[in-house]
Every structure is written in C-alpha cells, then in structure tokens.
Scaffold this motif. Structure first.
Motif, PDB file in Angstrom:
ATOM      1  N   SER A  25      35.689  45.848  75.702  1.00 13.63           N
ATOM      2  CA  SER A  25      36.804  44.899  75.829  1.00 13.63           C
ATOM      3  C   SER A  25      36.218  43.861  77.057  1.00 13.63           C
ATOM      4  O   SER A  25      35.771  44.357  78.107  1.00 13.63           O
ATOM      5  CB  SER A  25      38.239  45.361  76.475  1.00 13.63           C
ATOM      6  OG  SER A  25      38.898  45.892  75.266  1.00 13.63           O
ATOM      7  N   THR A  64      40.797  36.134  76.673  1.00 17.83           N
ATOM      8  CA  THR A  64      41.789  37.274  76.744  1.00 17.83           C
ATOM      9  C   THR A  64      41.796  38.047  75.487  1.00 17.83           C
ATOM     10  O   THR A  64      41.987  37.609  74.218  1.00 17.83           O
ATOM     11  CB  THR A  64      43.218  37.180  77.213  1.00 17.83           C
ATOM     12  OG1 THR A  64      43.070  36.445  78.318  1.00 17.83           O
ATOM     13  CG2 THR A  64      43.932  38.288  77.291  1.00 17.83           C
ATOM     14  N   GLY A  65      41.493  39.465  75.308  1.00 17.31           N
ATOM     15  CA  GLY A  65      41.512  40.075  74.285  1.00 17.31           C
ATOM     16  C   GLY A  65      40.047  40.148  73.509  1.00 17.31           C
ATOM     17  O   GLY A  65      40.010  40.960  72.594  1.00 17.31           O
ATOM     18  N   GLU A 113      48.072  44.663  71.945  1.00 11.05           N
ATOM     19  CA  GLU A 113      46.712  44.932  71.207  1.00 11.05           C
ATOM     20  C   GLU A 113      45.821  43.676  71.368  1.00 11.05           C
ATOM     21  O   GLU A 113      44.909  43.792  71.641  1.00 11.05           O
ATOM     22  CB  GLU A 113      46.910  45.354  69.834  1.00 11.05           C
ATOM     23  CG  GLU A 113      45.640  45.768  69.075  1.00 11.05           C
ATOM     24  CD  GLU A 113      45.964  45.941  67.657  1.00 11.05           C
ATOM     25  OE1 GLU A 113      46.876  46.433  67.048  1.00 11.05           O
ATOM     26  OE2 GLU A 113      44.714  46.243  67.138  1.00 11.05           O
ATOM     27  N   TYR A 169      47.694  39.359  64.048  1.00  9.10           N
ATOM     28  CA  TYR A 169      46.267  38.557  64.304  1.00  9.10           C
ATOM     29  C   TYR A 169      45.148  38.659  63.368  1.00  9.10           C
ATOM     30  O   TYR A 169      45.275  39.940  62.703  1.00  9.10           O
ATOM     31  CB  TYR A 169      45.700  39.105  65.830  1.00  9.10           C
ATOM     32  CG  TYR A 169      45.179  40.345  65.721  1.00  9.10           C
ATOM     33  CD1 TYR A 169      43.986  40.850  65.237  1.00  9.10           C
ATOM     34  CD2 TYR A 169      45.830  41.608  66.144  1.00  9.10           C
ATOM     35  CE1 TYR A 169      43.366  41.933  65.223  1.00  9.10           C
ATOM     36  CE2 TYR A 169      45.537  42.865  66.206  1.00  9.10           C
ATOM     37  CZ  TYR A 169      44.238  43.003  65.542  1.00  9.10           C
ATOM     38  OH  TYR A 169      43.609  44.205  65.820  1.00  9.10           O
ATOM     39  N   SER A 191      45.709  41.506  73.409  1.00  9.87           N
ATOM     40  CA  SER A 191      45.495  41.105  74.859  1.00  9.87           C
ATOM     41  C   SER A 191      44.551  42.336  75.488  1.00  9.87           C
ATOM     42  O   SER A 191      44.280  42.576  76.523  1.00  9.87           O
ATOM     43  CB  SER A 191      46.450  40.861  75.940  1.00  9.87           C
ATOM     44  OG  SER A 191      47.624  42.033  75.815  1.00  9.87           O
ATOM     45  N   SER A 192      44.181  43.148  74.637  1.00  8.57           N
ATOM     46  CA  SER A 192      43.165  44.386  74.659  1.00  8.57           C
ATOM     47  C   SER A 192      43.925  45.527  75.689  1.00  8.57           C
ATOM     48  O   SER A 192      43.207  46.372  76.217  1.00  8.57           O
ATOM     49  CB  SER A 192      41.965  44.173  75.682  1.00  8.57           C
ATOM     50  OG  SER A 192      41.307  43.164  74.657  1.00  8.57           O
ATOM     51  N   TYR A 212      45.304  48.538  75.209  1.00 12.31           N
ATOM     52  CA  TYR A 212      45.337  49.423  74.002  1.00 12.31           C
ATOM     53  C   TYR A 212      46.125  50.640  74.161  1.00 12.31           C
ATOM     54  O   TYR A 212      46.670  51.049  73.254  1.00 12.31           O
ATOM     55  CB  TYR A 212      43.989  49.989  73.690  1.00 12.31           C
ATOM     56  CG  TYR A 212      43.118  48.982  73.191  1.00 12.31           C
ATOM     57  CD1 TYR A 212      43.297  48.111  72.152  1.00 12.31           C
ATOM     58  CD2 TYR A 212      41.746  48.529  73.823  1.00 12.31           C
ATOM     59  CE1 TYR A 212      42.436  46.801  71.718  1.00 12.31           C
ATOM     60  CE2 TYR A 212      40.988  47.208  73.306  1.00 12.31           C
ATOM     61  CZ  TYR A 212      41.646  46.707  72.336  1.00 12.31           C
ATOM     62  OH  TYR A 212      40.761  45.611  71.958  1.00 12.31           O
ATOM     63  N   LYS A 253      40.264  37.955  68.636  1.00 12.34           N
ATOM     64  CA  LYS A 253      41.550  38.052  67.698  1.00 12.34           C
ATOM     65  C   LYS A 253      42.240  36.890  68.053  1.00 12.34           C
ATOM     66  O   LYS A 253      42.684  36.144  68.958  1.00 12.34           O
ATOM     67  CB  LYS A 253      42.528  39.160  68.476  1.00 12.34           C
ATOM     68  CG  LYS A 253      41.960  40.679  68.506  1.00 12.34           C
ATOM     69  CD  LYS A 253      42.789  41.554  68.862  1.00 12.34           C
ATOM     70  CE  LYS A 253      42.109  42.922  69.251  1.00 12.34           C
ATOM     71  NZ  LYS A 253      41.301  42.795  70.620  1.00 12.34           N
TER      72      LYS A 253
END
Lengths: 87, 230
Positions: B153, B210-211, A52, B194, A54-55, A57, B182
């Motif tokens: 994203s 990243t993220g 999550e 997070y 690191s996206s 999903y 995050k």
C-alpha cells in the motif's frame, strides 16, 4: 427530522464524499448513519468499501464480516472479503 | 517463444496442481504417473493423463515426451527414479527440465544429471507465508535472482507527491512498475464500490493517491527498508 431522514442524509453525504475520494469524511458519515441503524448491512457494506478503498484492510475485513453476519447472502461482501483474505 | 507443451511426471499434490495450472493457462499437458489409482482419480481432470513407467525410455519416447518444451519431474520420495527420469529426459533432448527436490543433496545430484531448475515447494510456501506474517500488507509476487517484485500500500507520506518528487530509485533503489488505483463508483444499484485501474508504467508526474498500491522491483536486501514505512 425523523431518524429515517437523518440516516438518508448521512448515507447520501457519505456516498458523495466516497465518490470524491474523501474516504475519511465518507467513513465518518457512514458511521453516523450506523449510529441510528447499527444493523443495516447496506450502510455497513458502504463503510467496508470505504475502508478497503483507503487501504485500511483490517477494518475492511472486520466490517465485511459484520455485513455477512447480518446478511449471509451478500455476495458482493463475500467476494470483497475473499479477495482481502487472499492477500 | 511461449512454451506450449509440457510433460508432468509424478502426479502427487504438487505435480497434479502444476499440471492443472498449465492446462488452465492453455498449455498442452501430458500428465504421467505410475500409480493406476492416482491416474484413475485424475483422468477426468486433464485432457491427457496416462499410467506409465517413466523410467523406461521407450515408453517416454512413444508418449511423445521428446517433443515437449519443458518437463516437470515431481517425484519427491524416490530419488533414484527422479535421477533416472532426468537422464532419460536429457537423452530425449527435452530443452527444459524442472524438478521438485527435498534437500540440497537432492538438488545437487539432479543438477549434475541435467536438471535446469529445481523447486522446493514446501520451503517456498513457508518462506512466502513467513514474509506475509512478518510484513502485513506486503504481498510478494515473484522472486528471481536477488530481486523481488513486491506490492505494498502506498505509504501515507507518498500521498499527493509525484513519482519523480519521491526519488524512489535514487533513495531506495526501487523501480515502480505499476500503480494500482481504486476508483470509487456508485453502481447501478446505488451501491458504493470501486474499480481498479492499473497505471503501468506510471509517468514521472503521476501523483500518488490514498488507497494506491505500488508494484515495484527491488533488490532483496532493500525490501527491509519498506517494513516501517508509513
């Protein structure tokens, strides 16, 4: 070294990488820990959080679902999953 | 000035939901419906819910509808009643009248009699869902006058580069209003988790990580550009 120690080392390394925002490496370590103990909901939860964060999903959702399958009372996994499903 | 006082006329699914949200947000809501069963069902949910005929100006006036900041007319099926109520709200000098409509004709008529803003709840929900399905990972927060406020994203190609280096305004005509980042934590139970930090507005030298999720405003016609961005 017995399996328990190996698992612990992978978990600790995973957490270290996770804290350092090295999610790819963290995911690798958590997966290696799971090779020795595939039904450990806490390791799966750490893996899900890494996905999550690191996206990733889709994999995060799938992994939170696995956590909840093993441990339906896992409130943190439930709240993360609900948030992801609302997206 | 923030709007505080609202009248919601017609407590079907849409009207009841909007009344609830407005009240939850701290507004004073006067919820009105002519159906006693609906009123009975909802009377414990709101501070002020009344059974009344909103097509009677005296009743509306006695209820204090003339003092609200905005009125929401949520009568979908009975077009005539909607028109009548709008005219009365106009007469009571309600500054903002919003109506739920079902068709373009309905919209046209209501606007003619003084509705300031119309909503198509079903159509809006369908549009929102279709966009979500078509562009997974996109989440549209709001739309107004040809502009979209979107959250995506951060594409992998953004990671490690700064807001200014990416020239997002010049290249894509978008304005980044916030970055949601995050931050990993290990909580008191030694569990990974997070915390989300919102960087708003980000500085030109802020590097994407990243993220990250990017919240930005862009013209509707440019939204497509982000579809395939990785």
């Amino acid at each position: 070294m017995n399996d328990k120690d190996k698992i612990q080392i992978h978990i600790e390394k995973g957490k270290f990488y996770f804290s350092s925002k090295k999610y790819k490496e963290a995911i690798k370590e958590f997966k290696q820990a799971l090779e020795h103990d595939s039904e450990n909901s806490e390791i799966l939860y750490s893996l899900a959080v890494s996905y999550e964060t690191s996206s990733d999903y889709d994999l995060a959702k799938e992994t939170y679902q696995k956590v909840l399958f093993l441990d339906p009372e896992h409130e943190l996994a439930r709240s993360h999953l609900e948030k992801l499903l609302e997206r | 000035m923030k709007m505080r006082n609202f009248a919601v006329i017609g407590l079907g699914r849409f009207g009841a939901a909007i009344a609830r949200f407005l009240e939850e947000e701290g507004g004073e809501v006067l919820a009105i419906d002519s159906n006693p069963e609906i009123v009975r069902e909802l009377e414990h949910d709101y501070t002020s819910v009344v059974e009344a005929d909103a097509t009677d100006i005296e009743i509306l006036s006695n209820l204090g509808v003339g003092d609200v900041d905005a009125a929401i007319v949520s009568i979908g099926t009975n077009m005539e009643a909607g028109i009548m109520i709008t005219l009365l709200l106009k007469e009571l000098k309600v500054p903002l009248i919003i109506a739920k409509v079902r068709s373009k004709l309905h919209e046209k008529v209501l606007k003619k009699v003084g509705v300031n803003l119309v909503v198509y709840p079903e159509e809006d929900a369908a549009h929102h869902l279709a966009k979500k399905l078509y562009w997974p990972g996109y989440s549209e927060l709001e739309m107004t006058a040809g502009l979209s406020l979107l959250e995506i994203s951060a594409p992998k190609s953004f990671v490690g580069r700064t807001v200014s280096k990416l020239k997002l305004r010049e290249k894509y005509n978008i304005n980044v209003v916030a970055i949601k980042r995050k931050n990993p934590i290990i909580d008191e139970n030694n569990q990974t988790d997070y915390e989300e930090k919102i960087i708003a507005p980000p500085k030109a030298e802020e590097k994407f990580e990243t993220g990250d999720r990017i919240v930005f405003v862009c013209p509707d016609e440019k939204v497509d550009k982000f579809k395939d961005m990785k």
